[in-house]
Write a protein that holds these residues in place. Structure first.
Motif, PDB file in Angstrom:
ATOM      1  N   UNK A  16       0.819  -1.201   0.000  1.00 50.56           N
ATOM      2  CA  UNK A  16       0.000   0.000   0.000  1.00 50.56           C
ATOM      3  C   UNK A  16       0.857   1.256   0.000  1.00 50.56           C
ATOM      4  N   UNK A  17       0.313   2.321  -0.543  1.00 53.31           N
ATOM      5  CA  UNK A  17       1.048   3.586  -0.653  1.00 53.31           C
ATOM      6  C   UNK A  17       1.445   4.125   0.715  1.00 53.31           C
ATOM      7  N   UNK A  18       0.579   3.976   1.720  1.00 55.35           N
ATOM      8  CA  UNK A  18       0.901   4.507   3.058  1.00 55.35           C
ATOM      9  C   UNK A  18       2.066   3.750   3.691  1.00 55.35           C
ATOM     10  N   UNK A  19       2.081   2.436   3.521  1.00 60.51           N
ATOM     11  CA  UNK A  19       3.187   1.637   4.046  1.00 60.51           C
ATOM     12  C   UNK A  19       4.473   1.983   3.293  1.00 60.51           C
ATOM     13  N   UNK A  76       9.028   4.292  -7.585  1.00 61.65           N
ATOM     14  CA  UNK A  76       8.055   4.239  -6.486  1.00 61.65           C
ATOM     15  C   UNK A  76       8.183   5.454  -5.578  1.00 61.65           C
ATOM     16  N   UNK A  77       9.427   5.846  -5.326  1.00 61.39           N
ATOM     17  CA  UNK A  77       9.649   7.021  -4.483  1.00 61.39           C
ATOM     18  C   UNK A  77       9.045   8.255  -5.148  1.00 61.39           C
ATOM     19  N   UNK A  78       9.285   8.402  -6.439  1.00 61.58           N
ATOM     20  CA  UNK A  78       8.757   9.570  -7.150  1.00 61.58           C
ATOM     21  C   UNK A  78       7.234   9.513  -7.311  1.00 61.58           C
TER      22      UNK A  78
END
Length: 193
Positions: A5-8, A44-46
């Protein structure tokens, strides 16, 4: 492979950024190095953070929860003076347990003052507000609003000063002794109100 998930993923990047800044400094905290530290693709970081400033601010957001965490260790029914001193003690204890966070916070704040003064101002304002709310919850209505603001600012200045000094001398016993001196001073100030 399971999707994360994006939050994790966001939290992984924040924690990786703290480690990279603590080890290499803000100037060398490249997005490539942070992604590698998190074990994630650079894309993913961006995707999660559109700019490096967004990522740096997220590091601060993760540190804004410290005052409420520190209050969990404050005994119920303590005086306002004892409560203020214990909040300071618990904040320093948290930084002792998380030395990378202490280094990263200091590095990032000085970087923000030089490179993004608006971010630095926002960080300081949010930290003051979070500390005021935490002290208000812990002490109830024992302090006037003006004195609560002054006590919160002093508490933040003491935490900042102690962690910067610790970064310079690296002596944990000295940090603990200086923390107790600061706790006594803060308690005396609050008790005099």
């Amino acid at each position: 492979m399971a999707r994360m998930g994006a939050e994790l993923r966001r939290q992984d990047f924040v924690e990786a950024t703290i480690r990279v800044i603590a080890e290499h400094g803000v100037a060398n905290a490249t997005t490539r190095r942070i992604a590698a530290q998190a074990g994630c693709p650079l894309a993913s970081l961006h995707y999660v953070f559109h700019t490096k400033n967004d990522l740096f601010y997220a590091v601060y957001e993760s540190l804004f929860s410290l005052p409420p965490q520190a209050l969990e260790q404050v005994p119920a029914g303590a005086t306002a003076a004892a409560t203020a001193a214990e909040v300071l003690r618990q904040l320093i204890t948290w930084f002792i347990d998380h030395p990378d966070a202490a280094r990263a916070q200091t590095e990032l704040f000085f970087w923000a003052m030089r490179n993004d003064p608006q971010m630095a101002s926002k960080i300081y304002s949010v930290a003051i507000e979070a500390t005021e709310q935490a002290l208000q919850r812990a002490m109830g209505t024992e302090l006037s609003e003006a004195f609560l603001k002054a006590s919160s600012r002093l508490l933040i200045q003491l935490v900042d000063g102690l962690t910067i000094a610790w970064s310079a001398h690296g002596d944990l016993d000295r940090l603990r002794a200086e923390t107790e001196t600061a706790c006594t001073a803060l308690a005396l100030l609050v008790a005099s109100h």
